[in-house]
Structure formats: C-alpha cells, structure tokens
Design a protein around this motif. Structure first.
Motif, PDB file in Angstrom:
ATOM      1  N   VAL A 193       3.884   6.023  -5.598  1.00 13.28           N
ATOM      2  CA  VAL A 193       3.705   6.267  -7.034  1.00 13.28           C
ATOM      3  C   VAL A 193       2.660   7.357  -7.257  1.00 13.28           C
ATOM      4  O   VAL A 193       2.821   8.236  -8.127  1.00 13.28           O
ATOM      5  CB  VAL A 193       3.300   4.969  -7.753  1.00 13.28           C
ATOM      6  CG1 VAL A 193       2.905   5.257  -9.195  1.00 13.28           C
ATOM      7  CG2 VAL A 193       4.440   3.959  -7.700  1.00 13.28           C
ATOM      8  N   ARG A 194       1.599   7.333  -6.473  1.00 14.50           N
ATOM      9  CA  ARG A 194       0.543   8.345  -6.628  1.00 14.50           C
ATOM     10  C   ARG A 194       1.007   9.724  -6.191  1.00 14.50           C
ATOM     11  O   ARG A 194       0.586  10.737  -6.757  1.00 14.50           O
ATOM     12  CB  ARG A 194      -0.698   7.907  -5.853  1.00 14.50           C
ATOM     13  CG  ARG A 194      -1.389   6.717  -6.520  1.00 14.50           C
ATOM     14  CD  ARG A 194      -2.561   6.193  -5.742  1.00 14.50           C
ATOM     15  NE  ARG A 194      -3.218   5.122  -6.496  1.00 14.50           N
ATOM     16  CZ  ARG A 194      -4.124   4.298  -5.994  1.00 14.50           C
ATOM     17  NH1 ARG A 194      -4.491   4.409  -4.732  1.00 14.50           N
ATOM     18  NH2 ARG A 194      -4.667   3.364  -6.746  1.00 14.50           N
ATOM     19  N   ALA A 229       0.835  -1.205   0.000  1.00 10.36           N
ATOM     20  CA  ALA A 229       0.000   0.000   0.000  1.00 10.36           C
ATOM     21  C   ALA A 229       0.869   1.254   0.000  1.00 10.36           C
ATOM     22  O   ALA A 229       0.547   2.253  -0.661  1.00 10.36           O
ATOM     23  CB  ALA A 229      -0.932  -0.009   1.204  1.00 10.36           C
ATOM     24  N   VAL A 257       2.273   1.826  -3.548  1.00  6.82           N
ATOM     25  CA  VAL A 257       1.247   2.411  -4.425  1.00  6.82           C
ATOM     26  C   VAL A 257       1.054   3.884  -4.101  1.00  6.82           C
ATOM     27  O   VAL A 257       0.959   4.739  -4.995  1.00  6.82           O
ATOM     28  CB  VAL A 257      -0.079   1.643  -4.281  1.00  6.82           C
ATOM     29  CG1 VAL A 257      -1.199   2.353  -5.022  1.00  6.82           C
ATOM     30  CG2 VAL A 257       0.068   0.213  -4.790  1.00  6.82           C
ATOM     31  N   TYR A 258       1.035   4.190  -2.806  1.00  2.00           N
ATOM     32  CA  TYR A 258       0.908   5.584  -2.362  1.00  2.00           C
ATOM     33  C   TYR A 258       2.063   6.431  -2.902  1.00  2.00           C
ATOM     34  O   TYR A 258       1.860   7.545  -3.397  1.00  2.00           O
ATOM     35  CB  TYR A 258       0.882   5.625  -0.839  1.00  2.00           C
ATOM     36  CG  TYR A 258       1.075   6.978  -0.226  1.00  2.00           C
ATOM     37  CD1 TYR A 258       0.031   7.893  -0.151  1.00  2.00           C
ATOM     38  CD2 TYR A 258       2.315   7.354   0.303  1.00  2.00           C
ATOM     39  CE1 TYR A 258       0.214   9.141   0.421  1.00  2.00           C
ATOM     40  CE2 TYR A 258       2.506   8.592   0.872  1.00  2.00           C
ATOM     41  CZ  TYR A 258       1.452   9.479   0.936  1.00  2.00           C
ATOM     42  OH  TYR A 258       1.643  10.711   1.497  1.00  2.00           O
TER      43      TYR A 258
END
Length: 258
Positions: free
Chosen positions: A225-226, A219, A222-223
């Motif tokens: 990358v965002r 998680a 992914v965070y």
C-alpha cells in the motif's frame, strides 16, 4: 578493513538488525580486492551483531534503539559519503544475497553505463524455486509492472535489497526526507528516476532460510500500500500537479554522468 582496491572507492554498507548468525558468513565472502571499506550500522540489535562486527574490524555506527530499516539506510549512506565513497553498495548481512557479486553489481557504474544498479531476484525467474513465497512473488510482479508503467522503464524487479549507487545519486536525491520504514527502498528509486539518473539491473540468486530476514504477509501488505502511495506522489510530481519535498534535489541542478 584496509583499502586494497585500485579502482573507484567502493564502500559496502550493511544495515544490520539482529544479524549475528549470518554477519560473519556475509563479510567473509565479500571480494576484498574490490571493496575499500565496510560500514555496518546496527539498529538496536539485541543479539551478538555488534560483538561479531567488532571482531571483523568493521566500521560501526550504532543506533540507540530500533529506528527502522529506512532510518538505518539513511545513516549508512550518510556515513559512506562522509568516508569518501565513489560507489556505495548495500549488502544485507543476513546472507540472503550473494556478497561475491559486488564486482558485477558495480560494473555498469564503473563502465559509465548506469548510476543505480539493482540486483534482481526475478530476472532469471528462479526466485520461487529458491524459496520465495508464491504470494510474495505475485505481489512483486504486480508492483514491478505498475512501477515500470509509472517510471517508463522495463526492469524485472524494484523490490530488492541488493543495490549499488554512484556517489552523485546519493548527493543529489533527498533521501533524508524518506520514510524510516521499508518503503524507503522504493522512495529512493522514485527519487533517482525523478532526477533522471540511469537505472540498470543484474540477475542475482537469492537464498531463503530460517536465519534470513523475511517480512510477514501483513507487513508485506502494508508495504505494498505504501509503494502505491509513492507512485501516486511521483505521478503528481512528474505531471506537475503537486509537490513533495522528497523529490527536491539537494543540488542546484542534476549531476550529469558521462
């Protein structure tokens, strides 16, 4: 909770999801002489969060399912503005951040020195000693360094859940256009920088224990990358090379604070 303070109306918002084990501890340590109102937004909890919130007499808003951390904050800030907040402080009900520091985190706003204040876990360099995973620390330092370069600031951390906002910030930035997920935290900071609000920070200790919420490695990746995507769109906006509606002001002109 009765309004007891004589200063600006300070509303604490608690974005809650399965916080039943720590909510009471968090609330009991809030400085009641500073805080006018506590709003809890429950994002589809399946534990005793709502029951305890009612026992504590909090103002409660309930999502009918788990919409996400960003969606929870959207409701938090909308309801805080509706309640007449002059300063809004987000306090996670998982007891990871010290609720007693509310007077300190709002102080730069009260003094007219800042519009947004972040509670930094890294300002004193003690986060790893208090249990922050080493990989999370390194990722935080990398992303914060990159954000400082993009935003032209020199803060020690942007990835904290302990934050205070002047009302004018939440009235100006288009936070409703942001993600419903965790990257909301960085989108609203990018919006505040784009709107030329002033950011400051204070050092806060952090607690890591089983009941405290913590994102997994996947998680967190992914965070990260965002967050990079947020910086990309902010850069296009700042250089006039692209337009994103998330950076549209909700006012005809930016509010200037003195």
């Amino acid at each position: 909770m009765a309004e007891t303070n004589v200063g600006p109306k300070v509303v604490v918002v608690m974005p809650a999801y399965n916080a039943g084990r720590t909510l009471r501890m968090t609330y009991e340590e809030l400085p009641k002489d500073t805080v006018s109102l506590v709003i809890l937004v429950d994002d589809g909890s399946t534990d005793a969060t709502l029951e305890i919130a009612r026992q504590l007499g909090l103002q409660i808003f309930v999502h009918n399912r788990n919409y996400g951390y960003g969606a929870n904050q959207k409701t938090c800030y909308t309801e805080a503005l509706r309640a007449g907040a002059e300063i809004v402080v987000m306090v996670h009900p998982d007891y990871q951040y010290d609720p007693r520091l509310v007077p300190h985190i709002i102080a730069p706003i009260v003094r007219g020195e800042a519009d947004v204040v972040l509670g930094s876990r890294l300002k004193t360099g003690s986060a790893v000693r208090h249990g922050m995973p080493w990989w999370k620390y390194l990722a935080n330092r990398f992303l914060t360094g990159l954000e400082n370069r993009v935003f032209g600031l020199r803060l020690s951390e942007y990835h904290t859940g302990y934050r205070a906002f002047h009302r004018a910030v939440l009235e100006t930035v288009n936070f409703g256009a942001n993600s419903d997920g965790f990257v909301f935290d960085q989108e609203i900071i990018a919006q505040a920088v784009a709107a030329r609000f002033r950011l400051a920070e204070i050092a806060v200790p952090v607690r890591y224990f089983p009941e405290a919420s913590s994102a997994s490695f996947v998680a967190s990746a992914v965070y990260g990358v965002r967050v990079l995507a947020v910086l990309f769109w902010y850069t296009l906006h700042a250089w006039g090379l692209g337009r994103s509606r998330r950076f549209d002001s909700l006012r005809a002109r930016y509010h200037k604070l003195s």
